[in-house]
Write a protein that holds these residues in place. Sequence first.
Motif, PDB file in Angstrom:
ATOM      1  N   ALA A 177       0.846  -1.199   0.000  1.00 23.93           N
ATOM      2  CA  ALA A 177       0.000   0.000   0.000  1.00 23.93           C
ATOM      3  C   ALA A 177       0.880   1.247   0.000  1.00 23.93           C
ATOM      4  N   HIS A 178       0.444   2.239  -0.726  1.00 27.61           N
ATOM      5  CA  HIS A 178       1.183   3.509  -0.785  1.00 27.61           C
ATOM      6  C   HIS A 178       0.410   4.585  -0.026  1.00 27.61           C
ATOM      7  N   ASP A 179       1.164   5.587   0.399  1.00 24.58           N
ATOM      8  CA  ASP A 179       0.579   6.770   1.044  1.00 24.58           C
ATOM      9  C   ASP A 179      -0.142   6.445   2.351  1.00 24.58           C
ATOM     10  N   ASN A 180       0.251   5.366   3.023  1.00 21.59           N
ATOM     11  CA  ASN A 180      -0.309   5.092   4.349  1.00 21.59           C
ATOM     12  C   ASN A 180       0.153   6.136   5.353  1.00 21.59           C
ATOM     13  N   GLU A 181      -0.715   6.436   6.294  1.00 26.50           N
ATOM     14  CA  GLU A 181      -0.357   7.350   7.378  1.00 26.50           C
ATOM     15  C   GLU A 181      -0.357   6.650   8.728  1.00 26.50           C
ATOM     16  N   GLN A 182      -1.031   5.516   8.829  1.00 24.17           N
ATOM     17  CA  GLN A 182      -1.107   4.794  10.095  1.00 24.17           C
ATOM     18  C   GLN A 182      -0.374   3.458  10.035  1.00 24.17           C
ATOM     19  N   ASN A 183      -0.730   2.623   9.080  1.00 23.20           N
ATOM     20  CA  ASN A 183      -0.033   1.335   8.945  1.00 23.20           C
ATOM     21  C   ASN A 183       1.232   1.536   8.115  1.00 23.20           C
ATOM     22  N   VAL A 184       2.245   2.081   8.768  1.00 24.10           N
ATOM     23  CA  VAL A 184       3.484   2.435   8.084  1.00 24.10           C
ATOM     24  C   VAL A 184       4.618   1.498   8.508  1.00 24.10           C
ATOM     25  N   LEU A 212       2.094  -5.003   2.338  1.00 22.62           N
ATOM     26  CA  LEU A 212       1.669  -4.025   3.338  1.00 22.62           C
ATOM     27  C   LEU A 212       0.188  -3.710   3.165  1.00 22.62           C
ATOM     28  N   MET A 213      -0.579  -3.900   4.222  1.00 24.83           N
ATOM     29  CA  MET A 213      -2.023  -3.628   4.205  1.00 24.83           C
ATOM     30  C   MET A 213      -2.263  -2.123   4.205  1.00 24.83           C
ATOM     31  N   ASN A 214      -3.290  -1.672   3.484  1.00 22.16           N
ATOM     32  CA  ASN A 214      -3.557  -0.232   3.487  1.00 22.16           C
ATOM     33  C   ASN A 214      -4.236   0.199   4.788  1.00 22.16           C
ATOM     34  N   ASP A 215      -4.269   1.492   5.030  1.00 23.53           N
ATOM     35  CA  ASP A 215      -4.762   2.035   6.297  1.00 23.53           C
ATOM     36  C   ASP A 215      -6.189   1.589   6.602  1.00 23.53           C
ATOM     37  N   GLU A 216      -7.051   1.683   5.615  1.00 28.30           N
ATOM     38  CA  GLU A 216      -8.471   1.372   5.848  1.00 28.30           C
ATOM     39  C   GLU A 216      -8.652  -0.072   6.300  1.00 28.30           C
ATOM     40  N   LYS A 217      -7.975  -1.002   5.609  1.00 27.77           N
ATOM     41  CA  LYS A 217      -8.103  -2.410   5.968  1.00 27.77           C
ATOM     42  C   LYS A 217      -7.427  -2.713   7.303  1.00 27.77           C
ATOM     43  N   ALA A 218      -6.337  -2.005   7.600  1.00 28.90           N
ATOM     44  CA  ALA A 218      -5.658  -2.221   8.879  1.00 28.90           C
ATOM     45  C   ALA A 218      -6.557  -1.788  10.036  1.00 28.90           C
ATOM     46  N   VAL A 219      -7.229  -0.659   9.864  1.00 24.59           N
ATOM     47  CA  VAL A 219      -8.149  -0.179  10.904  1.00 24.59           C
ATOM     48  C   VAL A 219      -9.313  -1.154  11.061  1.00 24.59           C
ATOM     49  N   LEU A 259     -10.866  -6.221  18.106  1.00 22.57           N
ATOM     50  CA  LEU A 259     -10.968  -5.577  19.418  1.00 22.57           C
ATOM     51  C   LEU A 259     -12.406  -5.189  19.754  1.00 22.57           C
ATOM     52  N   HIS A 260     -13.289  -5.367  18.765  1.00 24.15           N
ATOM     53  CA  HIS A 260     -14.709  -5.011  18.944  1.00 24.15           C
ATOM     54  C   HIS A 260     -14.859  -3.538  19.326  1.00 24.15           C
ATOM     55  N   THR A 261     -14.136  -2.708  18.582  1.00 21.12           N
ATOM     56  CA  THR A 261     -14.226  -1.252  18.784  1.00 21.12           C
ATOM     57  C   THR A 261     -14.652  -0.599  17.473  1.00 21.12           C
ATOM     58  N   PRO A 262     -15.333   0.520  17.552  1.00 22.06           N
ATOM     59  CA  PRO A 262     -15.734   1.210  16.320  1.00 22.06           C
ATOM     60  C   PRO A 262     -14.507   1.630  15.507  1.00 22.06           C
ATOM     61  N   PRO A 263     -14.573   1.594  14.169  1.00 24.27           N
ATOM     62  CA  PRO A 263     -13.445   1.994  13.334  1.00 24.27           C
ATOM     63  C   PRO A 263     -12.944   3.406  13.632  1.00 24.27           C
ATOM     64  N   GLU A 264     -13.880   4.328  13.958  1.00 23.58           N
ATOM     65  CA  GLU A 264     -13.475   5.702  14.236  1.00 23.58           C
ATOM     66  C   GLU A 264     -12.594   5.762  15.483  1.00 23.58           C
ATOM     67  N   GLU A 265     -12.966   5.004  16.500  1.00 21.34           N
ATOM     68  CA  GLU A 265     -12.184   4.971  17.737  1.00 21.34           C
ATOM     69  C   GLU A 265     -10.829   4.315  17.497  1.00 21.34           C
ATOM     70  N   THR A 266     -10.818   3.256  16.706  1.00 24.50           N
ATOM     71  CA  THR A 266      -9.563   2.559  16.396  1.00 24.50           C
ATOM     72  C   THR A 266      -8.619   3.471  15.634  1.00 24.50           C
ATOM     73  N   ALA A 304      -8.570   6.725  15.638  1.00 27.69           N
ATOM     74  CA  ALA A 304      -8.142   7.852  16.476  1.00 27.69           C
ATOM     75  C   ALA A 304      -7.025   7.460  17.432  1.00 27.69           C
ATOM     76  N   SER A 305      -7.002   6.181  17.859  1.00 21.11           N
ATOM     77  CA  SER A 305      -5.976   5.719  18.810  1.00 21.11           C
ATOM     78  C   SER A 305      -5.274   4.493  18.230  1.00 21.11           C
ATOM     79  N   TYR A 306      -4.775   4.641  17.024  1.00 19.46           N
ATOM     80  CA  TYR A 306      -4.292   3.493  16.265  1.00 19.46           C
ATOM     81  C   TYR A 306      -3.164   2.739  16.985  1.00 19.46           C
ATOM     82  N   ASN A 307      -2.109   3.442  17.404  1.00 23.15           N
ATOM     83  CA  ASN A 307      -0.975   2.773  18.049  1.00 23.15           C
ATOM     84  C   ASN A 307      -1.371   2.126  19.375  1.00 23.15           C
TER      85      ASN A 307
END
Length: 422
Positions: free
Chosen positions: A318-325, A383-390, A397-404, A406-409
């Motif tokens: 994946a290119h241009d990832n900001e979270q799964n880097v 490398l998985m892209n950001d959306e799929k990693a979230v 973790l059974h958490t909403p994607p928005e919460e995941t 926001a606190s990715y690490n």
Amino acid sequence: MKLFSHNDLDGKSCGIVAMLVLGEENVETFYCSHENINRRVADYIQLQQHKNTPVYITDIAVNDQVARQLEEEYEDGREIQLIDHHVTADHFNGYEWGYVEAKKEDGKLTSATSLLYEHFIDKGMLKDEGALKEFVELVRQYDTWEWFENENEDAKRLNDLFFLLPQGQFEKDMIERLKTEEHFRFSQTEETILQLEEDSRKAYIKKKQRQMAETWDSVYETGSEPYRIGIVHAESHHSELGNELNRENPHLDLIVILNIGGKRAGFRTIYDHVDVSKYAAQFGGGGHPKASGCTLTPEGFQRFVLPAFEIPPRRPDAHDNEQNVKENEKGTIFFNHKKETTIIFKDSDHQWKLIHHHQPVSEAFSDFQSAENHVKRQYSSWLMNDEKAVDYLSSRLHTPPEETAASYNEMLDRFRINLNKA
């Protein structure tokens, strides 16, 4: 002089050097492939009308039978000279008329053009200066792949121009230029042509990267673990394609480039522990340690074409990832066609560890690149892209994607802790 030479940039540049030294009217060139060199040399030296014509062979070797015929001609007083730089031709140094040198005493790699150039200098027929000296060095750097280490793009562009110009035009243009210019330069028209070609090549290489299959070659005896090879079908840009695929896929030991129409296979590597000239010799081919080729034999077809047909290509990272880097100490997530995930993370001992398919892997790595190479070699992952990693972390973790997101690490830490407890 009758000059038999290879039909690539190095081989044809030998013709350019010879014609500049002796005059175009005094040199007759015959550019050959490995498939026709023996027949053409044998046929020529048997003709009585050419018995007094010196014969030079550059950048290509003949078989033992033709070598014996050349030896007989030499013993009869004919001027014979073979100049080559491939290690597979070393045995020609056993003949008085043979000169093979792959590397100088100082470690500098040679080309046939540079050796022929030095040959004429040693005979007092040429001065080591001017545009021709610069041209010869560009050919040498391209043919030995020093251009890549030196980032000498002009050497690569010279080879591009060689293939872009109509047959015979490159030779004609270079001879005229090298006769008159003090320094070697590309013309403005050539600069435009080369830029258009570069844009086209980039798109072509990107497409071929998506098509490349990866597998283990368990047949070739290397003395260590099997080679991990990339296999791709391509009819053009072989050198640049091999170079870029090696650079983009450092987990692969070598790249196999197939040209089914031409029934050829090319081999490229960037590693010193891999000698693709020996690899190509399995199929009757040869070349340089880092760039070689052969005719595509039935054995080669079974080894490369069939696996490439059956294996799905590993997807590009994946290119241009900001979270799964990459090199994120908290974790980087990879994925493969088997729907297996692998997480690379840095532990408290400052080593890079893996969790593959929810199970810790015992092996540890001193740097991220080594860990990534292992993941791609062993699992064919990307490398998985950001959306799929979230989404992946959220579902486990059974958490909403928005919460995941926001606190990715933090979520990565929690996920790894949960796996360790399990």
